[in-house]
Design a protein around this motif. Sequence first.
Motif, PDB file in Angstrom:
ATOM      1  N   CYS A 150      -2.305  -4.382  -3.906  1.00 45.15           N
ATOM      2  CA  CYS A 150      -1.576  -5.320  -3.658  1.00 45.15           C
ATOM      3  C   CYS A 150      -1.868  -6.275  -2.415  1.00 45.15           C
ATOM      4  N   TRP A 151      -1.736  -7.504  -2.527  1.00 39.26           N
ATOM      5  CA  TRP A 151      -1.984  -8.286  -1.450  1.00 39.26           C
ATOM      6  C   TRP A 151      -1.257  -7.969  -0.137  1.00 39.26           C
ATOM      7  N   THR A 218     -11.799  -4.160   4.109  1.00 37.30           N
ATOM      8  CA  THR A 218     -12.131  -3.360   3.064  1.00 37.30           C
ATOM      9  C   THR A 218     -10.997  -3.449   1.878  1.00 37.30           C
ATOM     10  N   GLN A 219      -9.839  -3.490   2.394  1.00 36.42           N
ATOM     11  CA  GLN A 219      -8.679  -3.595   1.401  1.00 36.42           C
ATOM     12  C   GLN A 219      -8.767  -4.963   0.602  1.00 36.42           C
ATOM     13  N   ALA A 220      -8.872  -5.993   1.417  1.00 40.17           N
ATOM     14  CA  ALA A 220      -8.984  -7.391   0.887  1.00 40.17           C
ATOM     15  C   ALA A 220     -10.225  -7.329   0.045  1.00 40.17           C
ATOM     16  N   MET A 221     -11.177  -7.014   0.394  1.00 32.40           N
ATOM     17  CA  MET A 221     -12.398  -6.842  -0.566  1.00 32.40           C
ATOM     18  C   MET A 221     -12.242  -6.221  -1.926  1.00 32.40           C
ATOM     19  N   HIS A 222     -11.287  -5.341  -1.811  1.00 33.67           N
ATOM     20  CA  HIS A 222     -11.131  -4.370  -3.135  1.00 33.67           C
ATOM     21  C   HIS A 222     -10.170  -5.358  -4.076  1.00 33.67           C
ATOM     22  N   CYS A 223      -9.344  -6.088  -3.300  1.00 41.19           N
ATOM     23  CA  CYS A 223      -8.472  -7.160  -4.029  1.00 41.19           C
ATOM     24  C   CYS A 223      -9.386  -8.111  -4.746  1.00 41.19           C
ATOM     25  N   THR A 431      -6.832 -17.648  -9.631  1.00 44.63           N
ATOM     26  CA  THR A 431      -5.787 -16.813 -10.433  1.00 44.63           C
ATOM     27  C   THR A 431      -4.592 -16.540  -9.569  1.00 44.63           C
ATOM     28  N   PRO A 432      -3.833 -15.770  -9.817  1.00 41.64           N
ATOM     29  CA  PRO A 432      -2.466 -15.403  -9.257  1.00 41.64           C
ATOM     30  C   PRO A 432      -2.671 -15.197  -7.834  1.00 41.64           C
ATOM     31  N   VAL A 436      -1.180 -16.907  -4.537  1.00 42.11           N
ATOM     32  CA  VAL A 436      -0.450 -16.284  -3.547  1.00 42.11           C
ATOM     33  C   VAL A 436      -0.953 -16.382  -2.343  1.00 42.11           C
ATOM     34  N   MET A 437      -2.400 -16.276  -1.873  1.00 42.63           N
ATOM     35  CA  MET A 437      -2.807 -16.450  -0.637  1.00 42.63           C
ATOM     36  C   MET A 437      -2.545 -17.805  -0.141  1.00 42.63           C
ATOM     37  N   MET A 438      -2.884 -18.915  -1.086  1.00 40.34           N
ATOM     38  CA  MET A 438      -2.722 -20.366  -0.640  1.00 40.34           C
ATOM     39  C   MET A 438      -1.361 -20.645  -0.155  1.00 40.34           C
TER      40      MET A 438
END
Length: 465
Positions: A150-151, A218-223, A431-432, A436-438
């Motif tokens: 999850c982001w 690393t978590q962001a990379m996984h996303c 993508t969704p 969300v990030m933007m």
Amino acid sequence: MAVCYQLPVLALDRPVPKHVLSRRGAISFSSSSALFSPTPRHLSKRRGAISYDSADQTALFIRLLDVRGRSQPGPQPQRRAPRPPPQVDFRDLHSGRDAAGPGATRGLHRPLSLQRSRHVLQRSPAPEPRHILDRDYGGQATCVLQRVGCWDFDVFLLDRLTNGNSLVSLTLHLFVHYGLIRLFQLDVVKLRRFLVCVQEDYRSHNPYHNALHAADVTQAMHCFLREPQLAETLTSCDILLGLVAAATHDLDHPGVNQRFLVQTEHHLAALYQNTSVLENHHWKSAVGLLRESGLLAHRPASERLKMEERLGSLILATDISRQNDYLSQFRCHLQSGDLRMDNANHRHFILQMAMKCADICNPCRPWRLCKLWSSKVTEEFFHQGDTERKHNMEVSPMCDRQTNSMAKIQIDFISNVVEPLFSEWSRFSATPLSRVMMGHLSANKAGWRRSLLEEAEPAKLSASS
Ligand SMILES: Nc1ncnc2c1ncn2[C@@H]1O[C@@H]2COP(=O)(O)O[C@H]2[C@H]1O
């Protein structure tokens, strides 16, 4: 003038004591080094570095920089003495925080009860009643890790629940999640030992460039690896490299930027010839740990070398000073629509872009997390600025607490660096998650604008009174 030699180890006139070789693969020396001064000191000014991390592993290379009047007796040409570099004692940089870099930080985590992560090969001590605490925290950490895709994942919480071991626990979890242990026939003990060493070789007293930042990346990379265009095409090797690169991409970061290392003539700047100094160091340190752990020792040598090389190009892509090169290449591909994910080079390029996004994604996180990261990065910048001022150096942009504020730095960073990168990424991956990030990015920028106005209010009031 800088002169650079690469000499095989046999050219040295006496053996190098083992203790001077750190596993990081580099040591520095200067004219005051007794070990390397076959010529009288007054005739020779030598600076440079030694690297033993060569491809064939049997040779040791030395680089000499700024070599003048080597072993030539007689009068030296008259020259105005160059301004000496600031004599910064790097221990000062972290006074009261990080006394002597990696290693010195080991053992600082106060165990919740008993945690044995740093002694992976030791037998477990006899159970004690307080283990029950570990089980509680371990259970909660496992629960938190269920949301790793999850982001809005809270890596700070994971870090508390694992008592500062978020990088090890998160990366291990992801290796299991992707089935990498089975696919690459990895020895779990070696994998854990490697990850523990990686985590420990981050300097825990850097406010920002520490193992928690690596866990976050690393978590962001996984996303990003889960995004459809990547998930459907990446090979298991791409995924392994993506995760290892994210976990190691800032290994042994000294808490200051390249400009500082160059100006103080730090041995790493000499070793890497003032080019991607930090990123080269992170990469070589990662390769050192990979080799030392023997994690991939069972794989064919050619495959290992190829992986080390690709790991390097992923880590080197995080050099922020090269962002425009990567961005223009990305834009060209997007305009011509020629990216083919069945092409290994194209996939690698996308992994590089994912790595870059993961590295600077903190302004795209929810406001609470974004603010935490911003205060950490600002603290590190201002600490560097204070050190520069103390040594009469020019204070680096963004590092001057007298002329900057957190809000101002964030607005500049978002406008000039993060928005250009993430708008291209969301063009590639519409993508969704990208939306969300933007969304967070623009909300956070608005938040920093409000903070900036609030900062200006008291000044306006006092000016008008
Ligand atoms: N929130 C932020 N605000 C300002 N600069 C940042 C922020 N996050 C990352 N950076 C910068 O982006 C750089 C990426 O490469 P480095 O990790 O070497 O150093 C990082 C910081 O200098």
